[in-house]
Design an enzyme around this catalytic site. Structure first.
Site, PDB file in Angstrom:
ATOM      1  N   GLU A  23       4.403  -6.453   1.696  1.00 30.13           N
ATOM      2  CA  GLU A  23       4.389  -6.774   0.470  1.00 30.13           C
ATOM      3  C   GLU A  23       4.242  -5.841  -0.609  1.00 30.13           C
ATOM      4  OE1 GLU A  23       0.935  -9.838   1.419  1.00 30.13           O
ATOM      5  OE2 GLU A  23      -0.478  -7.872   0.768  1.00 30.13           O
ATOM      6  N   GLY A  45       0.776  -1.147   0.141  1.00 23.71           N
ATOM      7  CA  GLY A  45      -0.052   0.160  -0.099  1.00 23.71           C
ATOM      8  C   GLY A  45       0.640   1.169  -0.092  1.00 23.71           C
ATOM      9  N   GLY A  61       4.467  -3.969  -3.835  1.00 21.73           N
ATOM     10  CA  GLY A  61       4.552  -3.776  -5.268  1.00 21.73           C
ATOM     11  C   GLY A  61       4.981  -2.699  -5.911  1.00 21.73           C
ATOM     12  N   ARG A  62       4.099  -1.710  -5.838  1.00 20.58           N
ATOM     13  CA  ARG A  62       4.008  -0.485  -6.499  1.00 20.58           C
ATOM     14  C   ARG A  62       5.179   0.379  -6.121  1.00 20.58           C
ATOM     15  NH1 ARG A  62      -0.679   2.010  -8.219  1.00 20.58           N
ATOM     16  NH2 ARG A  62      -1.880   0.686  -6.464  1.00 20.58           N
ATOM     17  N   CYS A  71     -12.249   1.848 -28.807  1.00 22.68           N
ATOM     18  CA  CYS A  71     -13.750   2.120 -28.973  1.00 22.68           C
ATOM     19  C   CYS A  71     -14.337   2.296 -27.664  1.00 22.68           C
ATOM     20  CB  CYS A  71     -14.457   1.097 -29.959  1.00 22.68           C
ATOM     21  SG  CYS A  71     -13.801   1.105 -31.612  1.00 22.68           S
ATOM     22  N   GLU A  72     -13.546   3.071 -26.916  1.00 24.27           N
ATOM     23  CA  GLU A  72     -14.146   3.671 -25.597  1.00 24.27           C
ATOM     24  C   GLU A  72     -13.763   4.853 -25.180  1.00 24.27           C
ATOM     25  OE1 GLU A  72     -16.340   1.627 -23.725  1.00 24.27           O
ATOM     26  OE2 GLU A  72     -16.160  -0.103 -24.844  1.00 24.27           O
ATOM     27  N   TYR A 116      -9.268   4.205 -13.199  1.00 22.00           N
ATOM     28  CA  TYR A 116      -9.467   5.025 -11.972  1.00 22.00           C
ATOM     29  C   TYR A 116      -9.595   6.443 -11.898  1.00 22.00           C
ATOM     30  CZ  TYR A 116      -7.463   0.647  -9.744  1.00 22.00           C
ATOM     31  OH  TYR A 116      -7.498  -0.827  -9.359  1.00 22.00           O
ATOM     32  N   ARG A 150      -4.905   2.066 -15.742  1.00 23.72           N
ATOM     33  CA  ARG A 150      -5.015   3.065 -14.600  1.00 23.72           C
ATOM     34  C   ARG A 150      -5.679   4.379 -14.882  1.00 23.72           C
ATOM     35  NH1 ARG A 150      -1.938   4.892 -11.746  1.00 23.72           N
ATOM     36  NH2 ARG A 150      -3.002   4.521  -9.500  1.00 23.72           N
TER      37      ARG A 150
END
Length: 419
Positions: A273, A231, A275-276, A342-343, A315, A311
């Site tokens: 843990e 986190g 990651g980011r 196409c979004e 988000y 992302r």
């Protein structure tokens, strides 16, 4: 405004593009190694410290292997991630397996590898026992619910998140596991994502230390491993600063010495843990401008899309954009930087102030070293890009080739179709 830096210049990048084309993700090995060492040093005071790198962030064996060389383990949450860890010789209790809604075959693989299994639900005790057998060591994931403020759009508020056991379930789970012959115990939580306030992590450590002491005093069970989760956020925006790992380490040390040591649980293994925070700032998505479009707004279209970096579209997340060769040009144009899906949410930046952009310009999107390529997909038949590693000696290594149409069609059978 603070500047976002790059480990390469335009000329170097043009040479890489000449060999590999665009788009691609590229990772800076030197910076990742230095960052890994910084985290370990911040917790060098602990009797034992282990960083279980969150494989989901950057699931590439070359990245996992260089982190293994720095002393990291692997935080796995699926069969494929367990197999990746195995491929790079991360084994036994260097793996922590934390998943939810877990199939039997994944528990079986975790048992085969000797991983520390971290259960997400009290009912999984019997499920694990039935399908894979109970291990010597077992951990539980704690969800503090409204007892712990926090959460965000990525992971949700603790009380709304699908993960973990309540406090009452946690105590019941430890009692049940001990009665079934489990001899060693861990405790885990993960209640925040991409958080930049260092005090949040110190607060989480205090919460977990208090809980471990209560378990010991109530059940007589000594927790030997506390995984504080990940986190830790990264400064996606230029005006943001990174989390002070040394400050976090000192704060958790103070909590350890005031609670764990006098409480009779010393020595205790501390784990994280992340990651980011480990790889995120040291990865870059490189793309080329294909088109410009001027209607009600001004659009710049890249040869990359949301399929390469989800992302921003998922988000509304900010990722900094650098136009190579125009770093010092005035940011006097406002663009939406888009891909070709196409979004309408296929946008890397919305109303972003940038220098004048021309077709053929090279665009670098920052901070894609985690949850970038890993979240790729094939909607609209888009192909996932290559991954490159910028080595410490300046050379570039292809660590994942780009997908091809043949890869995309490999699971389809066209043989029975009429001509």
């Amino acid at each position: 405004m603070a500047q976002k830096t790059l480990p390469f210049n335009k000329e170097q990048l043009q040479q890489i593009i000449a060999e590999y084309g665009t788009p691609f993700h590229i990772y800076d090995e030197k910076a990742i190694r230095e960052n890994a060492r910084r985290l370990i040093k911040a917790f060098s005071w602990a009797p034992e410290f282990k960083e279980y790198f969150a494989v989901k962030a950057t699931p590439n064996p070359y990245i996992l292997n260089l982190l293994r060389e720095e002393g990291f383990g692997a935080d796995c949450s699926s069969l494929a991630e367990l197999m990746l860890a195995e491929k790079v010789h991360i084994l036994d209790e260097n793996i922590m397996f934390t998943s939810n809604d877990t199939p039997a075959e994944e528990y079986q693989k975790a048992r085969e590898l000797g991983a520390i299994i971290n259960l997400d639900d009290i009912t999984h005790i019997d499920y694990l026992e039935k399908h894979a057998g109970l291990p010597e060591i077992l951990s539980f994931r704690y969800n503090p619910g409204p007892l712990r403020e926090g959460g965000n759009d990525i992971i949700g508020k603790p009380e709304d998140a699908k993960y973990g056991l309540t406090k009452a379930q946690l105590f019941e789970g430890y009692k049940a596991a001990k009665a079934k012959g489990v001899q060693r115990f861990g405790l885990h939580t993960m209640v925040i994502s991409n958080e930049l306030d260092p005090n949040y992590f110190i607060g989480t450590a205090n919460m977990m230390f208090d809980l471990a002491l209560e378990i010991y005093q109530t059940l007589g069970i000594k927790i030997e491993l506390i995984n504080l989760g990940g986190g830790i956020g990264i400064p996606y925006r230029p005006e943001q600063g990174p989390v002070d790992l040394e400050y976090v380490g000192r704060g958790i040390k103070e909590a350890y010495e005031s609670k764990i040591v006098p409480g009779g649980l010393h020595p205790l293994k501390i784990a994280m843990e992340s990651g980011r925070m480990i790889t995120g700032p040291y990865g870059y998505l490189v793309a080329t401008v294909l088109h410009k479009k001027d209607i009600y707004k001004h659009y710049v279209g890249l040869d990359a899309s949301m399929a390469n970096l989800m992302r921003p579209g998922m988000y509304g997340a900010y990722h900094h954009v650098t136009v190579m060769g125009k770093e010092n040009a005035p940011h006097d144009h406002i663009y939406d930087v888009t891909g070709g899906l196409c979004e309408n949410n296929d946008k890397f930046a919305v109303d972003r102030e940038l220098p004048q952009i021309d077709i053929g310009d090279i665009v670098v999107i920052h901070d894609t070293g985690a949850h970038g390529h890993a979240m790729g997909f094939n909607y609209n038949g888009k192909l996932r890009s290559a991954e490159l590693l910028l080595k410490e000696d300046g050379k570039v290594k292809l660590i994942r080739r780009a997908e091809t149409i043949e890869d995309l069609f490999a699971t389809l059978d066209f043989s029975g179709l009429e001509k």
